[in-house]
Design a protein around this motif. Sequence first.
Motif: not given
Length: 334
Positions: A37-38, A45-47, A290-292
């Motif tokens: 989950a983490s 969150c596009n970390a 387009g996602k980081g």
Amino acid sequence: MNCTDAPAAVPSDAGIAGIGVLLSFIVTAAIALLISASLVFQEMCNAQKPSILRRKLLNSYSDQQILTGIGIQSVGLAKRSSLVPYHFFLVWMLSLLSMAVHNATLLALARDFRRDWVLRWMRELLMLVNLVLSCTYGIYILRSVQRGINDATFPVECAWRPETRDGAPAGNAAVSYVGTGAVIVGNVVIFALAIWYLHARTRRFYAAVQAVGLVLMAAFAVGATVRVAYLADAFALSTPIRLSDSGEREWSFGQLLSVGMLLLPLATVVEILRGEIKCAPPQSDGDYEGKGRLLGEEEQGEAQELRPGLQTQEHPGFQPSPLSRSVSSLLHKK
């Protein structure tokens, strides 16, 4: 094997339903689901800095869980001529728990498995073996309910013997039929979806699939844990059958060893922190909406130099197997 006269009580089986064995499955599942989950939340969150330690730890716990699940199911089938349906059902619940953990791991670590066809095929083989064993257990459980011996002290193999006298159907027999059948069908459907997920190249609804799948696997794990806690002599106040001893509640050497195995994956984490083991960071498997990306172009270039040939130009995070490449070349050969 006596299928005509049911004994008044049966001995306990700490190797299958002991408190240490059950706790090792439950605690491992809880840790793996939390880490999954983490990681999924971090990806949503596009970390920019993926956690290598958590991914490695999750991979270790998932491997331990599915291999232990396959092992305990194999032992249960080998002992079907002496194992009563009570213990047989507990083994099935533990197998469902291990399957839920492994599927949740796939949602979080799919990139790591897609970029190496050996890892991907190994996962698929383990999933297939676990599915076949789990379906076999479900069929035995259905047959035991049909013969009315699911709460009897007969060995589970007696469900297929003609000399076994059918017992009175339980009050919840219809619920057992529907629930067991639904679990078997659900396992097959989830297996097909997991295989598709490992080979999928499109990123449409990727985050939604991860979130829904993770919630579903967590529900599976919680349901299996509740059933184990409700039935097992190690936790419950009473059991459906009478046990002749309390061996499943005692902390023997085998039970302590099962719980101690939870610390084994932590040794790998210490080695990574000390620099003894180098792990490649997770690579992006292609984000065409387009996602980081998780890695910058420079880091991806360095990873490509370290492990050439693992990425295709069209889909940089997926490595096809050599067999599929040879078949494709033959089909396109003029």
